[in-house]
Design a protein around this motif. Structure first.
Motif, PDB file in Angstrom:
ATOM      1  N   LYS B  53       0.797  -1.224   0.000  1.00 26.82           N
ATOM      2  CA  LYS B  53       0.000   0.000   0.000  1.00 26.82           C
ATOM      3  C   LYS B  53       0.832   1.277   0.000  1.00 26.82           C
ATOM      4  O   LYS B  53       0.293   2.376   0.173  1.00 26.82           O
ATOM      5  N   ASP B  54       2.126   1.150  -0.200  1.00 26.24           N
ATOM      6  CA  ASP B  54       3.016   2.309  -0.285  1.00 26.24           C
ATOM      7  C   ASP B  54       3.518   2.455  -1.706  1.00 26.24           C
ATOM      8  O   ASP B  54       4.342   1.653  -2.168  1.00 26.24           O
ATOM      9  N   THR B  55       3.022   3.473  -2.394  1.00 23.08           N
ATOM     10  CA  THR B  55       3.422   3.667  -3.782  1.00 23.08           C
ATOM     11  C   THR B  55       3.755   5.135  -4.017  1.00 23.08           C
ATOM     12  O   THR B  55       3.359   6.012  -3.231  1.00 23.08           O
ATOM     13  N   ASP B  56       4.458   5.380  -5.106  1.00 22.32           N
ATOM     14  CA  ASP B  56       4.802   6.753  -5.448  1.00 22.32           C
ATOM     15  C   ASP B  56       4.902   6.865  -6.952  1.00 22.32           C
ATOM     16  O   ASP B  56       5.107   5.866  -7.662  1.00 22.32           O
ATOM     17  N   LYS B  57       4.762   8.109  -7.436  1.00 25.53           N
ATOM     18  CA  LYS B  57       4.764   8.350  -8.865  1.00 25.53           C
ATOM     19  C   LYS B  57       6.170   8.409  -9.414  1.00 25.53           C
ATOM     20  O   LYS B  57       7.107   8.841  -8.741  1.00 25.53           O
ATOM     21  N   GLY B  58       6.289   8.002 -10.666  1.00 27.52           N
ATOM     22  CA  GLY B  58       7.525   8.163 -11.391  1.00 27.52           C
ATOM     23  C   GLY B  58       7.428   9.334 -12.346  1.00 27.52           C
ATOM     24  O   GLY B  58       6.563  10.200 -12.216  1.00 27.52           O
ATOM     25  N   GLU B  59       8.285   9.361 -13.331  1.00 30.13           N
ATOM     26  CA  GLU B  59       8.369  10.508 -14.242  1.00 30.13           C
ATOM     27  C   GLU B  59       7.271  10.554 -15.296  1.00 30.13           C
ATOM     28  O   GLU B  59       7.012  11.619 -15.868  1.00 30.13           O
ATOM     29  N   VAL B  60       6.605   9.418 -15.572  1.00 34.56           N
ATOM     30  CA  VAL B  60       5.565   9.381 -16.609  1.00 34.56           C
ATOM     31  C   VAL B  60       4.304   8.729 -16.058  1.00 34.56           C
ATOM     32  O   VAL B  60       3.768   7.793 -16.642  1.00 34.56           O
ATOM     33  N   SER B  61       3.798   9.220 -14.954  1.00 31.66           N
ATOM     34  CA  SER B  61       2.686   8.567 -14.266  1.00 31.66           C
ATOM     35  C   SER B  61       1.302   8.960 -14.777  1.00 31.66           C
ATOM     36  O   SER B  61       0.316   8.269 -14.473  1.00 31.66           O
ATOM     37  N   ASP B  62       1.199  10.019 -15.549  1.00 34.99           N
ATOM     38  CA  ASP B  62      -0.116  10.469 -16.023  1.00 34.99           C
ATOM     39  C   ASP B  62      -0.791   9.388 -16.852  1.00 34.99           C
ATOM     40  O   ASP B  62      -0.211   8.850 -17.783  1.00 34.99           O
ATOM     41  N   GLY B  63      -2.046   9.083 -16.505  1.00 34.84           N
ATOM     42  CA  GLY B  63      -2.801   8.075 -17.236  1.00 34.84           C
ATOM     43  C   GLY B  63      -2.648   6.675 -16.688  1.00 34.84           C
ATOM     44  O   GLY B  63      -3.257   5.737 -17.207  1.00 34.84           O
ATOM     45  N   TYR B  64      -1.858   6.542 -15.632  1.00 31.46           N
ATOM     46  CA  TYR B  64      -1.603   5.234 -15.015  1.00 31.46           C
ATOM     47  C   TYR B  64      -1.904   5.286 -13.515  1.00 31.46           C
ATOM     48  O   TYR B  64      -1.681   6.309 -12.877  1.00 31.46           O
ATOM     49  N   SER B  65      -2.374   4.173 -12.995  1.00 30.48           N
ATOM     50  CA  SER B  65      -2.507   4.017 -11.555  1.00 30.48           C
ATOM     51  C   SER B  65      -1.967   2.642 -11.169  1.00 30.48           C
ATOM     52  O   SER B  65      -1.846   1.759 -12.023  1.00 30.48           O
ATOM     53  N   VAL B  66      -1.610   2.484  -9.897  1.00 27.78           N
ATOM     54  CA  VAL B  66      -1.062   1.217  -9.430  1.00 27.78           C
ATOM     55  C   VAL B  66      -1.701   0.840  -8.101  1.00 27.78           C
ATOM     56  O   VAL B  66      -2.284   1.674  -7.409  1.00 27.78           O
ATOM     57  N   SER B  67      -1.573  -0.437  -7.792  1.00 26.38           N
ATOM     58  CA  SER B  67      -2.002  -0.900  -6.481  1.00 26.38           C
ATOM     59  C   SER B  67      -1.114  -2.047  -6.043  1.00 26.38           C
ATOM     60  O   SER B  67      -0.669  -2.848  -6.861  1.00 26.38           O
ATOM     61  N   ARG B  68      -0.880  -2.079  -4.748  1.00 28.99           N
ATOM     62  CA  ARG B  68      -0.109  -3.171  -4.165  1.00 28.99           C
ATOM     63  C   ARG B  68      -0.771  -3.543  -2.844  1.00 28.99           C
ATOM     64  O   ARG B  68      -0.468  -2.962  -1.806  1.00 28.99           O
ATOM     65  N   SER B  69      -1.646  -4.520  -2.909  1.00 29.03           N
ATOM     66  CA  SER B  69      -2.405  -4.946  -1.736  1.00 29.03           C
ATOM     67  C   SER B  69      -1.691  -6.072  -0.974  1.00 29.03           C
ATOM     68  O   SER B  69      -2.022  -6.341   0.183  1.00 29.03           O
TER      69      SER B  69
END
Lengths: 112, 114
Positions: B53-69
């Protein structure tokens, strides 16, 4: 702004030693330098990592001068199978906020 | 080889459809990354995770989402795919050891958005 710069391409012949140099002028004290190899249709593969001076393993050597603003990957006696893209990576550690500064890759062509 | 698998390996989809790529690891490594690779651009970081549940954006994050359950899975979602997201996507994992630059990459997922 941290940046990692390497040549776009290099050519060599079988049996020669190949040296690929990467420039990382803004490297900080806690940063490490790593190199990867990538073949077509595969993910990059770790080759070697260093902090200063010289590191050698069964695949390559890594030379890092005292100011650490550049590094040189040395591939001894290359063969055709060493044709690949080689990436330089600077790892900047700051707690959880780890930053990975990748070069754009050097495409090495080894000719017979 | 490190236990990391990506799925699907190949996908063709249409503009506007949602897409989810999955990265699964068996190494119990702390860090997980999603990169995209395009000609002339090298590897560009989309998002990364430094724990469940700990995530952060990179340099090209627009249009993308992530999840880590959970530790072993890191999902990358394109909510509404666009042609500019046609690319090869790589997942990578890394242990939490300080200063290590050793990442283990998956085999890649080739996505084509028509």
């Amino acid at each position: 702004l941290a940046k990692t710069t390497q040549p776009i391409s290099m050519d060599s012949y079988e049996g020669q030693e190949v040296n690929i140099t990467c420039s990382h002028n803004n490297i900080a004290t806690n940063d490490y330098i790593t190199w990867y190899q990538q073949f077509p249709s595969q993910g990059p593969r770790f080759i070697i990592q260093g902090y200063k001076t010289k590191v050698t393993n069964e695949v390559a050597s890594l030379f890092i001068p005292a100011d650490r603003k550049s590094s040189t990957l040395s591939l001894p006696r290359v063969s055709l199978s060493d044709t690949a893209v080689y990436y330089c990576l600077v790892v900047k550690n700051a707690g959880n906020n780890r930053k990975l500064i990748w070069g754009l890759g050097t495409s090495l062509a080894v000719n017979p | 080889d490190a236990g990391i698998t990506q799925s699907p390996r190949h996908k063709v989809t249409e503009t506007g459809t949602p897409v989810t790529l999955r990265c699964h690891q068996t190494e119990n490594h702390r860090y997980m990354y999603w990169y995209r690779q395009d000609p002339g651009h090298g590897l560009r970081l989309i998002h990364y995770s430094y724990g469940v549940k700990d995530t952060d954006k990179g340099e090209v994050s627009d249009g993308y989402s992530v999840s880590r359950s959970k530790t072993e899975d890191f999902l990358l979602t394109l909510e509404s795919a666009t042609s500019s997201q046609t690319s090869v996507y790589f997942c990578a994992i890394s242990p939490g050891t300080v200063n290590t630059g050793e990442l283990f990459f998956g085999e890649g997922s080739r996505l084509t958005v028509l």
